[in-house]
Structures are given as C-alpha cells and as structure tokens.
Design a protein around this motif. Structure first.
Motif, mmCIF file in Angstrom:
data_model
loop_
_atom_site.group_PDB
_atom_site.id
_atom_site.type_symbol
_atom_site.label_atom_id
_atom_site.label_comp_id
_atom_site.label_asym_id
_atom_site.label_seq_id
_atom_site.Cartn_x
_atom_site.Cartn_y
_atom_site.Cartn_z
ATOM 1 N N GLY A 177 -0.183 5.413 3.015
ATOM 2 C CA GLY A 177 0.975 4.981 2.232
ATOM 3 C C GLY A 177 2.042 4.312 3.070
ATOM 4 N N GLU A 178 2.353 4.917 4.208
ATOM 5 C CA GLU A 178 3.358 4.322 5.088
ATOM 6 C C GLU A 178 2.866 2.995 5.658
ATOM 7 O OE1 GLU A 178 4.176 7.406 7.902
ATOM 8 O OE2 GLU A 178 5.622 8.413 6.582
ATOM 9 N N GLY A 179 1.551 2.907 5.898
ATOM 10 C CA GLY A 179 0.984 1.647 6.370
ATOM 11 C C GLY A 179 1.147 0.545 5.346
ATOM 12 N N LEU A 180 0.885 0.867 4.073
ATOM 13 C CA LEU A 180 1.045 -0.132 3.016
ATOM 14 C C LEU A 180 2.503 -0.559 2.904
ATOM 15 C CD1 LEU A 180 -0.214 -1.772 0.726
ATOM 16 C CD2 LEU A 180 0.195 0.177 -0.801
ATOM 17 N N VAL A 181 3.420 0.393 2.969
ATOM 18 C CA VAL A 181 4.848 0.074 2.902
ATOM 19 C C VAL A 181 5.235 -0.857 4.058
ATOM 20 C CG1 VAL A 181 7.175 1.034 3.137
ATOM 21 C CG2 VAL A 181 5.500 2.151 1.638
ATOM 22 N N THR A 182 4.741 -0.566 5.249
ATOM 23 C CA THR A 182 5.024 -1.432 6.406
ATOM 24 C C THR A 182 4.532 -2.852 6.153
ATOM 25 O OG1 THR A 182 4.947 0.394 7.992
ATOM 26 C CG2 THR A 182 4.521 -1.812 8.855
ATOM 27 N N CYS A 183 3.303 -2.966 5.636
ATOM 28 C CA CYS A 183 2.740 -4.294 5.376
ATOM 29 C C CYS A 183 3.548 -5.038 4.318
ATOM 30 C CB CYS A 183 1.289 -4.164 4.930
ATOM 31 S SG CYS A 183 0.173 -3.520 6.197
ATOM 32 N N LEU A 184 3.951 -4.338 3.267
ATOM 33 C CA LEU A 184 4.744 -4.968 2.208
ATOM 34 C C LEU A 184 6.088 -5.445 2.744
ATOM 35 C CD1 LEU A 184 3.986 -2.470 -0.701
ATOM 36 C CD2 LEU A 184 3.399 -4.903 -0.690
ATOM 37 N N GLN A 185 6.749 -4.580 3.496
ATOM 38 C CA GLN A 185 8.071 -4.937 3.991
ATOM 39 C C GLN A 185 8.005 -6.031 5.045
ATOM 40 O OE1 GLN A 185 9.872 -1.162 5.036
ATOM 41 N NE2 GLN A 185 10.349 -0.702 2.898
ATOM 42 N N ASP A 186 6.946 -6.019 5.857
ATOM 43 C CA ASP A 186 6.769 -7.105 6.831
ATOM 44 C C ASP A 186 6.590 -8.446 6.131
ATOM 45 O OD1 ASP A 186 7.022 -5.361 8.927
ATOM 46 O OD2 ASP A 186 4.885 -5.314 9.439
ATOM 47 N N ALA A 187 6.027 -8.392 4.910
ATOM 48 C CA ALA A 187 5.825 -9.624 4.131
ATOM 49 C C ALA A 187 7.048 -9.976 3.295
ATOM 50 C CB ALA A 187 4.609 -9.466 3.228
ATOM 51 N N GLY A 188 8.101 -9.155 3.384
ATOM 52 C CA GLY A 188 9.323 -9.426 2.637
ATOM 53 C C GLY A 188 9.307 -8.903 1.218
ATOM 54 N N THR A 189 8.316 -8.070 0.890
ATOM 55 C CA THR A 189 8.209 -7.508 -0.462
ATOM 56 C C THR A 189 8.847 -6.117 -0.463
ATOM 57 O OG1 THR A 189 6.132 -8.698 -0.800
ATOM 58 C CG2 THR A 189 6.645 -6.931 -2.350
ATOM 59 N N THR A 190 10.042 -6.019 -0.985
ATOM 60 C CA THR A 190 10.781 -4.757 -0.925
ATOM 61 C C THR A 190 10.773 -3.988 -2.231
ATOM 62 O OG1 THR A 190 12.829 -5.932 -1.456
ATOM 63 C CG2 THR A 190 12.297 -5.616 0.889
ATOM 64 N N GLU A 191 10.154 -4.548 -3.266
ATOM 65 C CA GLU A 191 10.057 -3.847 -4.540
ATOM 66 C C GLU A 191 8.815 -4.328 -5.277
ATOM 67 O OE1 GLU A 191 13.051 -6.842 -7.049
ATOM 68 O OE2 GLU A 191 13.669 -4.788 -6.574
ATOM 69 N N GLY A 192 8.466 -3.600 -6.346
ATOM 70 C CA GLY A 192 7.291 -3.953 -7.130
ATOM 71 C C GLY A 192 6.370 -2.756 -7.294
ATOM 72 N N ASP A 193 5.278 -2.973 -8.001
ATOM 73 C CA ASP A 193 4.324 -1.902 -8.289
ATOM 74 C C ASP A 193 3.042 -2.095 -7.486
ATOM 75 O OD1 ASP A 193 6.114 -0.909 -10.127
ATOM 76 O OD2 ASP A 193 5.180 -1.930 -11.833
ATOM 77 N N VAL A 194 2.437 -0.987 -7.095
ATOM 78 C CA VAL A 194 1.182 -1.040 -6.348
ATOM 79 C C VAL A 194 0.091 -0.296 -7.127
ATOM 80 C CG1 VAL A 194 2.439 -1.101 -4.164
ATOM 81 C CG2 VAL A 194 1.558 1.069 -5.003
ATOM 82 N N VAL A 195 -1.145 -0.634 -6.815
ATOM 83 C CA VAL A 195 -2.313 0.013 -7.414
ATOM 84 C C VAL A 195 -2.801 1.114 -6.479
ATOM 85 C CG1 VAL A 195 -4.727 -0.297 -8.105
ATOM 86 C CG2 VAL A 195 -3.018 -2.049 -8.676
ATOM 87 N N LEU A 196 -3.136 2.272 -7.039
ATOM 88 C CA LEU A 196 -3.761 3.350 -6.284
ATOM 89 C C LEU A 196 -5.237 3.386 -6.651
ATOM 90 C CD1 LEU A 196 -1.180 6.273 -6.799
ATOM 91 C CD2 LEU A 196 -1.086 4.357 -5.174
ATOM 92 N N LEU A 197 -6.111 3.149 -5.662
ATOM 93 C CA LEU A 197 -7.549 3.246 -5.874
ATOM 94 C C LEU A 197 -8.033 4.423 -5.037
ATOM 95 C CD1 LEU A 197 -9.842 1.865 -7.447
ATOM 96 C CD2 LEU A 197 -10.401 0.628 -5.355
ATOM 97 N N ASN A 198 -8.255 5.541 -5.723
ATOM 98 C CA ASN A 198 -8.514 6.815 -5.062
ATOM 99 C C ASN A 198 -9.998 7.073 -4.877
ATOM 100 O OD1 ASN A 198 -5.649 7.274 -5.610
ATOM 101 N ND2 ASN A 198 -6.308 7.705 -7.704
ATOM 102 N N GLY A 199 -10.298 8.035 -4.011
ATOM 103 C CA GLY A 199 -11.678 8.446 -3.798
ATOM 104 C C GLY A 199 -12.210 9.298 -4.929
ATOM 105 N N SER A 200 -13.342 9.931 -4.685
ATOM 106 C CA SER A 200 -14.038 10.687 -5.726
ATOM 107 C C SER A 200 -13.203 11.860 -6.228
ATOM 108 C CB SER A 200 -15.365 11.209 -5.184
ATOM 109 O OG SER A 200 -16.014 12.007 -6.157
ATOM 110 N N PRO A 201 -13.152 12.059 -7.545
ATOM 111 C CA PRO A 201 -12.395 13.196 -8.086
ATOM 112 C C PRO A 201 -13.012 14.545 -7.740
ATOM 113 C CG PRO A 201 -13.575 12.035 -9.837
ATOM 114 C CD PRO A 201 -13.690 11.190 -8.609
ATOM 115 N N THR A 202 -14.263 14.566 -7.255
ATOM 116 C CA THR A 202 -14.897 15.829 -6.868
ATOM 117 C C THR A 202 -14.691 16.155 -5.390
ATOM 118 O OG1 THR A 202 -17.020 14.741 -6.389
ATOM 119 C CG2 THR A 202 -16.684 15.571 -8.633
ATOM 120 N N ASP A 203 -14.020 15.275 -4.659
ATOM 121 C CA ASP A 203 -13.786 15.456 -3.226
ATOM 122 C C ASP A 203 -12.337 15.902 -3.024
ATOM 123 O OD1 ASP A 203 -13.400 15.286 -0.498
ATOM 124 O OD2 ASP A 203 -14.138 13.231 -0.299
ATOM 125 N N ASN A 204 -12.146 17.125 -2.542
ATOM 126 C CA ASN A 204 -10.790 17.632 -2.327
ATOM 127 C C ASN A 204 -10.007 16.753 -1.364
ATOM 128 O OD1 ASN A 204 -8.747 19.809 -2.594
ATOM 129 N ND2 ASN A 204 -9.136 20.088 -0.412
#
Length: 377
Positions: free
Chosen positions: A168-195
């Motif tokens: 998450g912090e990595g994505l925020v760094t990439c967004l802010q480095d690109a000048g994107t300080t607001e907006g919505d992001v997509v969460l693509l998560n792993g398997s729901p059976t994997d804790n």
C-alpha cells in the motif's frame, strides 16, 4: 537503497540481542544469504535436547501456479538447509489440489516422519492434516501461511500485515511521485481461502485509505489464479469505466494479469500497479516501468529459519524452538521476518542478495538498457 539494506532489515527482524529470533511483528510471498559470520547456522548447530541428524521431515508445498517461488526458491532452499543438517527432507507439491494435499500428508504420517512442515491450501484442509499428525504424535510447523484455528505447533512466515502495508505504501509513493494526490484505486486481492491474502489486504487498504485515496473496486481472485485475475480485472475496468488511478495487486502474478489488460487499453505504465514476491517477471516489469513496485520476501531466510526451527523440534529441544518462535499469532508460537519494498532504483538489491541474477532479468535489449540505467549487474 544499498544491497546491505536488505540483509540489515532481515537481521533486525530475525535476531534479538541474544542472537535468537526476535519477532515483534504481525503475520505474509524471495532468497537471502545469511551473513558469513552468522552464529545460528542450522547446518552445524545441534539442539540441546539431542541431534536431529538422521531425522526425517515431510514438507508439503501448495502449488506451482500461484507463484514461481514455491518450486524455484522454497524447495531448493529448504532441501539445502535440511541436507546440511543431516535431516532427510521429503518435499512434495500438492499442485493446488486439496485431495492430493491430504493424500501426501497421509503418506508422510504413515511413513513416520519426525515433523511436518506445511503450506496449506486452505485452513480446513490444513486443520485436518494437523489433527491427523497430532494423533500420530508428529509436530507440525505452518510455513508461510497460518492454518487459522488449526493448532500447528509453530508458524514461520513474514509479517503479512507488514507485507500488505509495504504494498500500500509503495502504491502511494508511486502515485505521489506521478503527481496523483487523490482519486480511487482498485484492490485486487489474493485467494479468499488464504489467510495471508486477508492480512495483505488489511495492510494495503489501511495504507491507501490513510493517504486519502478511495477504493474504486475490491475483488478477490480464487486460488490466486492469474487467468481468472485477468478476467476479473477486465470486468472491473469495464464497470468503473477505467476511472481509477492505481491498482493494488496482491502479488506479481495478479499484477501481471492487470498489466496485460492495461497494455491492451494502452494505459500500461501510466497507472501504477503493485506486486509481491520479486519474481523475475515482476522485476522485469518494474525495470520497464509497467509495474511500479514489488515486495521482496527473502525466501532463503524464511526457509533457513523454518529448517532451524524444525531441527530443534526433531531434536526434542523445546527450549530452542520456543526461543526462535517468540511471537504469538492467533495463539501459535511464531517466527516472523520483515519484507522489503523494491522499486526500479533498488532492483539490484534482489540480485545482490542472491535471489536472482542479471542474466535472468536483462534478457532483451530494452531490459538490458533498463538494467544498465539502474545498475543491475
């Protein structure tokens, strides 16, 4: 970040003042060489309760599709560590099949292994195996994934919430480095059976929302299947009309599926996408700029820690085992390591740590140019 930063981060996570594992972190999917003067070498140390030499450990890996690491990293690193200690390791892969997982476990239990080290496919199957092993008097170590409520004797992994936070912090760094300080992001998560997937999401969603970004969509991918991931993300892209500023993908395989869709849309490299596991493919995308970052989990360090713990268990040295597994995760004594964020400018850290090579990464003229630019050698 220098290559020594990776080793230092692992050393801080794995070693306390006494030289035993100190894991003051929470529960998380590549290889790190221990320093040459490391005093806790499982190949030479004998636990106080006796010698593990001549013992047998059964290891069950989950699959080879969700991540390349299971066969290319975990298997050889575990084999090497156990062989060095004189322990016979029967390492098998369930290939994503819960029935095969149970059958492999039954065979190992019936063969009378001295310990089991398992990466569950889901907590239900893992719990059944742990119960069967306990009935036979065989201790079980959960490796990389906790079997929730399963009652394993020990757990060895990375701090999985910290892995998610790093994403998450990595994505925020990439967004802010690109000048994107607001907006919505997509969460693509792993398997729901994997804790682990649940813990990853906990970490990256909190980091993203804390930075002021919203959530455009939030989907999980059954069995970490990369083909399904592509289909799911294509639907997300359609449903959101492409109105998202970044994608938090839970590993490099899912990230690759997302980037394939973005490439077809002509937006790859303009929308930051994350990953995890520092696979060769993920690192190549980071070098090329289509993936903004990945998370390096030093599988060699994880495998060596698991082997050291298993050797103590096989030797009957409970004090040594408990001294390694000092963290409590859901009531299970645990040994946890810290992840490292990898961006384009520190891909060399992964190479320097011995997990991959420049030859594996710099395979085309375009990639070679990128490698030369950031000093991958």
């Amino acid at each position: 970040m220098a290559a020594t930063g990776v080793v230092l981060a692992l050393a801080v996570a794995a070693c306390g003042d006494s030289g035993t594992a100190d894991t003051d972190t929470d529960a998380g999917a590549a290889g790190s060489e221990a320093p040459a003067d490391d005093a806790s070498d499982p190949a030479t140390d004998e636990a106080a309760g006796g010698s593990a030499e001549g013992g047998t450990v059964g290891v069950i890996l989950p699959d080879s599709a969700s991540s390349a690491r299971w066969e290319t990293a975990d298997r050889p690193f575990l084999q090497e560590a156990f062989e060095a200690a004189g322990v016979t390791a029967d390492i098998q892969n369930a290939n994503g099949d819960t029935a095969a997982f149970q059958t492999i476990a039954d065979g190992m239990i019936n063969a009378g292994v001295d310990a089991l080290l398992i990466v569950n496919l889901d907590s239900e199957t893992g719990t059944a195996v742990i119960s069967d092993a306990a009935a036979a008097g065989i201790p079980v170590i959960d490796y990389d994934r906790l079997t929730v409520g399963g009652g394993a004797d020990y757990y060895v992994s990375f701090d999985n919430v910290a892995v998610g936070t790093t994403i998450g912090e990595g994505l925020v760094t990439c967004l802010q480095d690109a000048g994107t300080t607001e907006g919505d992001v997509v969460l693509l998560n792993g398997s729901p059976t994997d804790n682990n997937a649940t813990l990853f999401k906990e970490g990256y969603q909190a980091a993203i929302e804390a930075a002021g970004y919203g959530i455009a969509d939030d989907q999980s991918v059954p069995d970490w299947d990369n083909t399904q991931a592509g289909t799911i993300f294509e639907q997300i892209d359609t449903n959101t009309n492409g109105e998202y500023v970044g994608v938090a993908s839970a590993n490099d395989g899912l990230g690759g599926a997302v980037i394939s869709v973005l490439e077809r849309n002509g937006t790859a490299g303009t929308i930051p996408v994350t990953g995890q596991d520092a696979t060769d493919e993920g690192l190549q995308r980071v070098l090329l700029g289509t993936q903004c970052m990945t998370v390096y989990k030093a599988v060699r360090a994880e495998a060596e820690a698991a082997a050291e713990l298993a050797i103590a268990v096989i030797s009957g040295d409970t004090a040594a085992a408990d001294g390694l597994a000092t963290q409590d995760v859901d009531g299970t004594p645990s040994l946890l390591l810290e992840p490292v964020a990898i961006f384009r400018d520190n891909v060399q850290d992964v190479v320097a740590d011995g997990y991959t090579t420049a030859e594996n990464l710099c395979t085309t003229p375009e990639l070679q140019a990128a490698c030369d630019e950031v000093g991958v050698e």
